[in-house]
Design a protein around this motif. Structure first.
Motif, short mmCIF file in Angstrom:
data_model
loop_
_atom_site.label_atom_id
_atom_site.label_comp_id
_atom_site.label_asym_id
_atom_site.label_seq_id
_atom_site.Cartn_x
_atom_site.Cartn_y
_atom_site.Cartn_z
N LYS A 97 0.84 -1.21 0.00
CA LYS A 97 0.00 0.00 0.00
C LYS A 97 0.86 1.24 0.00
CE LYS A 97 -3.13 -2.98 0.17
NZ LYS A 97 -4.47 -3.23 -0.25
N LYS A 116 -8.27 4.77 -4.32
CA LYS A 116 -9.43 4.36 -3.51
C LYS A 116 -9.83 5.50 -2.57
CE LYS A 116 -9.34 0.77 -0.32
NZ LYS A 116 -9.09 -0.68 -0.18
N GLY A 136 -7.90 -3.76 9.87
CA GLY A 136 -7.17 -4.36 8.74
C GLY A 136 -6.52 -3.26 7.92
N ASP A 158 -3.79 -4.18 12.63
CA ASP A 158 -3.48 -5.18 11.59
C ASP A 158 -2.56 -6.23 12.21
OD1 ASP A 158 -3.73 -5.01 8.24
OD2 ASP A 158 -2.39 -6.52 9.11
N THR A 160 -0.66 -8.34 10.71
CA THR A 160 0.53 -8.67 9.92
C THR A 160 1.69 -7.79 10.37
OG1 THR A 160 -0.88 -9.31 8.08
CG2 THR A 160 1.43 -8.90 7.57
N ILE A 186 -8.93 -8.12 14.52
CA ILE A 186 -10.17 -7.62 15.12
C ILE A 186 -10.59 -8.51 16.29
CG2 ILE A 186 -11.63 -8.80 13.40
CD1 ILE A 186 -13.54 -6.33 13.63
N GLU A 187 -10.23 -9.80 16.21
CA GLU A 187 -10.61 -10.73 17.27
C GLU A 187 -9.83 -10.49 18.56
OE1 GLU A 187 -9.28 -11.40 14.37
OE2 GLU A 187 -7.35 -12.37 14.70
N MET A 202 -11.79 -1.98 5.20
CA MET A 202 -11.57 -1.93 3.75
C MET A 202 -10.72 -3.15 3.36
SD MET A 202 -11.20 2.13 2.99
CE MET A 202 -9.60 2.46 3.74
N GLY A 203 -11.25 -3.93 2.42
CA GLY A 203 -10.51 -5.10 1.94
C GLY A 203 -10.45 -6.24 2.95
N ARG A 208 -13.19 -12.76 5.73
CA ARG A 208 -13.79 -13.28 6.96
C ARG A 208 -14.69 -14.46 6.62
NH1 ARG A 208 -10.82 -12.01 10.77
NH2 ARG A 208 -12.47 -12.25 12.31
N1 LIG Z 1 -8.17 -10.92 11.75
C1 LIG Z 1 -7.85 -9.78 11.16
N2 LIG Z 1 -8.20 -8.60 11.71
C2 LIG Z 1 -7.86 -7.43 11.12
N3 LIG Z 1 -7.15 -7.36 9.97
C3 LIG Z 1 -6.78 -8.50 9.39
C4 LIG Z 1 -7.11 -9.76 9.94
N4 LIG Z 1 -6.59 -10.74 9.16
C5 LIG Z 1 -5.94 -10.12 8.15
N5 LIG Z 1 -6.05 -8.77 8.30
C6 LIG Z 1 -5.46 -7.72 7.45
O1 LIG Z 1 -6.42 -7.25 6.55
C7 LIG Z 1 -5.73 -6.60 5.47
C8 LIG Z 1 -6.43 -6.92 4.18
S1 LIG Z 1 -5.80 -5.96 2.80
C9 LIG Z 1 -6.57 -4.41 3.02
C10 LIG Z 1 -5.65 -3.36 3.55
C11 LIG Z 1 -6.25 -1.96 3.61
N6 LIG Z 1 -7.37 -1.87 4.53
C12 LIG Z 1 -6.68 -1.50 2.25
O2 LIG Z 1 -7.88 -1.28 2.03
O3 LIG Z 1 -5.81 -1.36 1.39
C13 LIG Z 1 -6.68 -6.66 1.47
C14 LIG Z 1 -6.60 -5.88 0.23
O4 LIG Z 1 -5.49 -5.49 -0.15
O5 LIG Z 1 -7.66 -5.65 -0.40
C15 LIG Z 1 -4.29 -7.11 5.52
O6 LIG Z 1 -3.44 -6.03 5.82
C16 LIG Z 1 -4.31 -8.18 6.58
O7 LIG Z 1 -3.09 -8.25 7.31
#
Ligand SMILES: Nc1ncnc2c1ncn2[C@@H]1O[C@H](C[S@+](CC[C@H]([NH3+])C(=O)[O-])CC(=O)[O-])[C@@H](O)[C@H]1O
Length: 328
Positions: A97, A116, A136, A158, A160, A186-187, A202-203, A208
């Motif tokens: 990102k 976006k 996330g 996040d 990761t 989130i959990e 977002m994303g 889930r």
């Molecule tokens: N359990 C979890 N809880 C929270 N986050 C999580 C979980 N598991 C994975 N993720 C995180 O959710 C993100 C999904 S990316 C979206 C990034 C940003 N929002 C975007 O809109 O570009 C998908 C995309 O690129 O579309 C990743 O950074 C994961 O580490």
């Protein structure tokens, strides 16, 4: 820089303690401690060494409200510093990102995340003075843009750890205690946590296994009247439909539910969101998501059917993303 050292998060928690979310400062600190005690990534020490090796840069203007977030100026970095900075940031590859900038060094990530943001920024409630949660949040690109749009505080989460380290690299230069990325899923959030003015997801929804529970969790995180900004993979069809890919989707293993835009709206209304509206539906192009100097792995162009780019290589409809908003 040691990610497991909670003092890193204290400047943000000190700010949060002055909001209605103050009761959750201690439970959030405990959640971070427990998450990091339970699991740290095998590469974390290497990433932390990279963070410790980030070079000092000349002062610049902190820019959070333009496409490239970071330090701007008319300066050209000295070649030795630019080489050192590039090599150090590359230790945190892949940069998914962005973009980010460090004077004349431009970090072009896999995603043009600014596109976006441009599609939704004017369609949501003003963020001015708001306390915001970004679930996330990846490396925090949008968290910076939210602060640039006037948010009082932005808490990204996040799980990761590489993305948390990327956030720390940017924070090293931006130095803004009002924005953080906590290494939590989130959990991991305290169950009673509630009171954010705006929550972004977002994303995340399509990753889930229980998307309706995800929406219900997001609603409880909001104060009454607070706004959810939901962005997710969606199907472009007027009826309520849901694709559950039998295997991979655009090479991703962890895609569970891709609802039609109509289904998303019904899900949000069923879960009690008010004033639900669709603010954007856009097909993801290979100009928006692609490999770059900062993300060497395969990307969207490799995941579409070369003979028919309206399909993924598995034969599903190519990625389309919807932004839907609603109030708790
Ligand atoms: N359990 C979890 N809880 C929270 N986050 C999580 C979980 N598991 C994975 N993720 C995180 O959710 C993100 C999904 S990316 C979206 C990034 C940003 N929002 C975007 O809109 O570009 C998908 C995309 O690129 O579309 C990743 O950074 C994961 O580490």
């Amino acid at each position: 820089m040691d990610l497991t050292d909670l003092t890193l998060f204290q400047p943000f928690f000190a700010q949060l303690a002055h909001t209605t979310l103050a009761p959750w400062v201690e439970p959030l600190a405990v959640a971070v401690r427990e998450r990091l005690a339970a699991r740290t990534h095998g590469d974390l020490m290497r990433w932390e060494a990279a963070l410790a090796a980030l070079p000092d840069l000349p002062p610049g203007r902190v820019v959070l409200d333009q496409a490239a977030v970071g330090l701007q100026s008319d300066q050209v970095l000295a070649p030795a510093i630019a080489t050192h900075l590039r090599a150090t940031l590359m230790q945190l590859h892949p940069w998914r990102k962005g973009p980010f900038c460090f004077h004349d060094l431009h970090l072009d990530a896999e995603w043009r995340s600014d596109w976006k943001w441009a599609r939704l920024a004017d369609a949501i409630d003003s963020l001015t003075g708001r306390v915001v949660l970004d679930v996330g949040c990846g490396n925090g690109y949008y968290a910076w843009r939210m602060r640039g749009a006037g948010a009082r505080l932005v808490m990204g989460i996040d799980p990761t750890q590489l993305f948390v380290c990327q956030f720390r690299a940017i924070q090293h230069y931006v130095q803004c205690p009002e924005v953080t990325v906590l290494p939590l899923g989130i959990e991991d959030l305290p169950p009673s946590l509630s009171g954010f003015d705006t929550v972004f997801s977002m994303g995340v929804l399509s990753h889930r296994r229980s998307p309706l529970d995800h929406l219900a969790e997001l609603r409880t995180l909001l104060r009454p009247g607070g706004q959810l900004v939901l962005e997710t993979l969606a199907l472009d069809c007027a009826e309520q439909q849901v694709l559950v890919p039998p295997d991979r989707y655009a090479q991703m293993r962890n895609i569970w539910f891709i609802p039609s835009v109509a289904a998303l709206v019904v899900w949000m209304k069923r879960l009690g969101f008010q004033q639900v509206s669709v603010v954007d539906v856009t097909r993801t192009t290979i100009a928006e998501q692609r490999a770059t100097d900062w993300m060497h792995f395969q990307s969207l162009p490799d995941h579409l059917n070369p003979a028919d780019p309206s399909r993924t290589i598995e034969g599903h409809p190519a990625p389309l993303r919807a932004v839907v908003i609603g109030r708790a």
